[in-house]
Every structure is written in structure tokens, then in C-alpha cells.
Scaffold this motif. Sequence first.
Motif: not given
Length: 163
Positions: A87, A91, A161-162
Amino acid sequence: MAQAEAIFTKLKKDHDTHRDLLDRIADTSGDSDERRKLFEIFTKDVKSHAAAEEQTVYATMLRKPETTDETRHSVAEHHELDKTLDDLAATDMSSSAWLQKFKQMKHDYLHHIEEEEDDHFPEFEDHLTADDEKQMGEVFERRKSAEQADAEITPKKMVHAKE
């Protein structure tokens, strides 16, 4: 127990390297070459360390009923770390979201390795046979080197991406 001490000493040495890299990454800013380089080194080393640790120490400890819960807990944390690293790789490093995610990952990873060093490793040593010690000592370095050669920074697409 000399070989067991050797494997746990090696794992702690890797953890010290990871602590240093985390501190160095924290001292960087933005989407810099230095941040990218340090994050790549950290990611590859942590992923190869975790995989080799699972294949040697945790595979051995899963066969010991007294340590099964601690072993499963640590392996689950390894998998969460892997997802978090992916993740982070997806980002934007110059965003506040990256820094926030990094700080949380750093906190979680430091907690994980402290738990291993302070709780799990001393308990594990009590349950090892001479054969266990020999196997772990022989296999860890070989597995870590092989895993390091195959380790990748695997960013997901930004949309994955979270937040």
C-alpha cells in the motif's frame, strides 16, 4: 542452544538494521530519491527476512503445541506488514497520506519486533531440540538470500491504495 542463540542473534541483528532504516526514512521528506532508495532497501530486506523467518523459525515452532498461538500471531503480523508495504509503495510519497501510513507502519513493525525479541524468542528457545537448532541455523541465511533475490517492491495501482 548455541545454534538457537545464533539464529535469534541474527534475527535481532536484522531487526536493528530495520530500526535504522525506519529512522533514516523518517528523516527524509517528499518524493525524494533518498526516500525511494531507503524504502526499497527496507521493503526488500523486511520481506526477505519475514519469509525466511517463517520458513525456518516459525515453521519449526508451529510443530510445538506450546508455541502455536504466538507463532500464528507473528505470521499474521508479517502478512499485514506485507500488505501495508504494498500500500505504501502505491501511495504518492510526497503526500501526507504516505507519511501517515508510514508512521503507522513504523509503529506497528517496531511493536512486532519488540514482541518477538522480548517475548517469543526467549520462549521459543525453551522448546527447541538440537535438531531444530541445526536446521534453523543452516536454512535461514540461505532462504533469506534466495528471498532477497526475488523480493520486489510491488505497488498496487494508486486507485487500490488504501485511503
